[in-house]
Design an enzyme around this catalytic site. Structure first.
Site, mmCIF file in Angstrom:
data_model
loop_
_atom_site.group_PDB
_atom_site.id
_atom_site.type_symbol
_atom_site.label_atom_id
_atom_site.label_comp_id
_atom_site.label_asym_id
_atom_site.label_seq_id
_atom_site.Cartn_x
_atom_site.Cartn_y
_atom_site.Cartn_z
ATOM 1 C CB SER A 1 -6.090 2.163 0.170
ATOM 2 O OG SER A 1 -5.082 2.914 0.147
ATOM 3 C CG ASP B 1 -2.272 0.375 0.863
ATOM 4 O OD1 ASP B 1 -2.350 2.371 0.866
ATOM 5 O OD2 ASP B 1 -3.067 0.596 1.255
ATOM 6 C CG ASP C 1 -3.126 1.276 -2.620
ATOM 7 O OD1 ASP C 1 -1.595 1.037 -2.619
ATOM 8 O OD2 ASP C 1 -3.817 1.008 -1.817
ATOM 9 C CG HIS C 2 -2.385 4.781 -2.970
ATOM 10 N ND1 HIS C 2 -1.706 5.580 -2.528
ATOM 11 C CD2 HIS C 2 -3.579 3.976 -2.739
ATOM 12 C CE1 HIS C 2 -1.988 4.748 -1.110
ATOM 13 N NE2 HIS C 2 -2.673 4.852 -1.315
ATOM 14 C CG HIS D 1 -2.662 8.036 -1.207
ATOM 15 N ND1 HIS D 1 -4.092 6.962 -1.802
ATOM 16 C CD2 HIS D 1 -1.687 8.570 -0.023
ATOM 17 C CE1 HIS D 1 -4.193 6.753 -0.434
ATOM 18 N NE2 HIS D 1 -3.245 7.419 0.298
ATOM 19 C CG HIS E 1 -0.932 8.949 4.650
ATOM 20 N ND1 HIS E 1 -1.598 9.760 3.657
ATOM 21 C CD2 HIS E 1 -1.485 7.371 4.357
ATOM 22 C CE1 HIS E 1 -2.333 9.256 2.365
ATOM 23 N NE2 HIS E 1 -2.349 7.942 3.515
ATOM 24 C CB THR F 1 -5.753 -2.921 0.804
ATOM 25 O OG1 THR F 1 -5.366 -1.462 0.420
ATOM 26 C CG2 THR F 1 -4.945 -3.696 -0.471
ATOM 27 C CD GLU G 1 -3.067 -3.315 2.864
ATOM 28 O OE1 GLU G 1 -2.824 -2.165 2.179
ATOM 29 O OE2 GLU G 1 -4.295 -3.936 3.567
ATOM 30 C CG ASP H 1 -0.712 4.908 2.735
ATOM 31 O OD1 ASP H 1 -0.747 5.983 1.976
ATOM 32 O OD2 ASP H 1 -2.166 4.537 3.749
HETATM 33 ZN ZN LIG Z 1 -2.534 5.926 2.628
#
Ligand SMILES: [Zn+2]
Length: 365
Positions: free
Chosen positions: A87, A46, A302-303, A329, A264, A140, A255, A260
């Protein structure tokens, strides 16, 4: 001259060329390569863009398992309503092959349920599993099993687990099942449905057979930096071992959730430690697939998160000097790594929805 002889001569030539330039072509095979994988393991980092992967490569000072994949591609990640996905929409695209609105969990833009690749596999009597370093009800993993307009409906997502026959799930999120506003205790309902419900990794790794609901934390699991240890690689190995008991095959999604969160937080150490941990899970899947020879492993994201840039670094020292463009993101493409039967299908540049369609077609679902 027959086609076979032409092929044979070409193969000999190619082998000589490959030896000269030091590249293995993996043998000379005249049989069709359309072999369906019995098992598919999809690993999602993620928030894992190319910079996150390269930061982990640099800091580890040794090659990542992700570098060993023979086929690499790039996917576009926009959602149905935004250049930059969340997500929920990102997971939904990977899981169901449909773009949806940010925040949605396996429902389309009108709110209709979308069937996931996990559900397709289980409907064909394959086994299905989910593993996550976040709560198992987080966006996710939820996208592969639940159907909710809002990713924030954690207790409703937990209840959706009871509506499926998923074989194995391991992750955080116990409280969404047992401390609920509606008074239900879903751990009791899971046990009544035939699941072994376990709440520690020590117990989870020893589970021998049968359906497993493995809860590793009341909410999210801790960071690697706060002592999560081998939870993700061990959970991945356990899920593979249990799911592989089905001779028809399995689909497993794993995952690495917190790459992620490091993005952040614009916290490079957090990103790197989570990416290396995720890569350990990738290594477990790859090792299994190498021995099994009938398993497709796909690693993607996912990004991207943070707009991570590596403005300087030192490969010898294993250091990077990172910069970030955002605490959110970004819209950049993310990598795809593939190994196993059908892996060559995952090269090129395509939409995130393509992951679902390729896996579905290869598995004949
Ligand atoms: Zn995020």
């Amino acid at each position: 001259m027959t086609r076979r002889r032409i092929c044979s001569r070409m193969c000999v030539s190619l082998m000589i060329i490959s030896i000269l330039i030091g590249i293995s072509l993996g043998g000379c095979n005249t049989t069709p390569k359309e072999i369906a994988p019995r098992n598919v393991i999809l690993l999602i980092g993620d928030g894992m863009g190319v910079a996150q992967v390269y930061a982990a490569m640099t800091v580890k000072k040794d090659s990542l398992h992700m570098e060993k994949f023979p086929y690499v591609g790039l996917i576009k990640t926009s959602s149905a309503d935004n250049y930059v996905t969340d997500s929920g929409a990102g997971g939904t695209a990977l899981a169901t092959g449909h773009k949806t609105k940010n925040g949605a969990i396996a429902v389309d833009t009108a709110g209709n349920s979308l069937k996931s690749i996990l559900q397709y596999a289980m409907d064909a009597n394959l086994s299905g599993g989910l593993v996550s370093t976040s709560s198992i009800t987080h966006a996710t993993p939820a996208s592969f099993l639940a159907h909710q307009i809002s990713r924030a409906s954690y207790q409703d997502i937990a209840a959706d687990f009871l509506k499926t026959n998923i074989d194995v799930f391991i992750g955080g999120g116990l409280d969404d099942f047992s401390k609920r506003d509606d008074g239900r205790d879903l751990t009791v309902e899971l046990a009544e449905k035939g699941y072994t419900v376990l709440t520690s990794m020590d117990a989870i790794v020893t589970h021998e057979k049968g359906k497993l609901a493995g809860f590793t934390a009341p909410g999210h699991n801790p960071k690697m930096l706060e002592g999560r240890g081998n939870m993700l690689p061990d959970a991945t190995a356990t899920a593979i071992r249990l799911l592989n008991q089905n001779p028809k095959g399995f689909f497993l999604m794993v995952e690495g959730s917190q790459i992620d969160w490091g993005g952040h937080a614009n916290d490079t150490e957090y990103i790197v430690t989570e990416t290396i941990d995720f890569d350990e899970a990738v290594g477990i899947a790859l090792e299994f697939a190498r021995k099994d020879k009938n398993t497709l492993v796909v690693v993607t994201a996912d990004h991207e998160t943070g707009g991570l840039g590596l403005n300087q670094g030192n490969i010898v020292d294993g250091t990077v000097i990172a910069a970030y463009t955002t605490e959110g993101h970004t819209g950049v493409m993310v990598p795809v790594f593939a190994y196993g039967p059908g892996a060559e299908q995952f090269t090129g540049v395509y939409e995130n929805t393509g992951i679902f369609h390729k896996i579905k077609k290869l598995m004949g679902l």
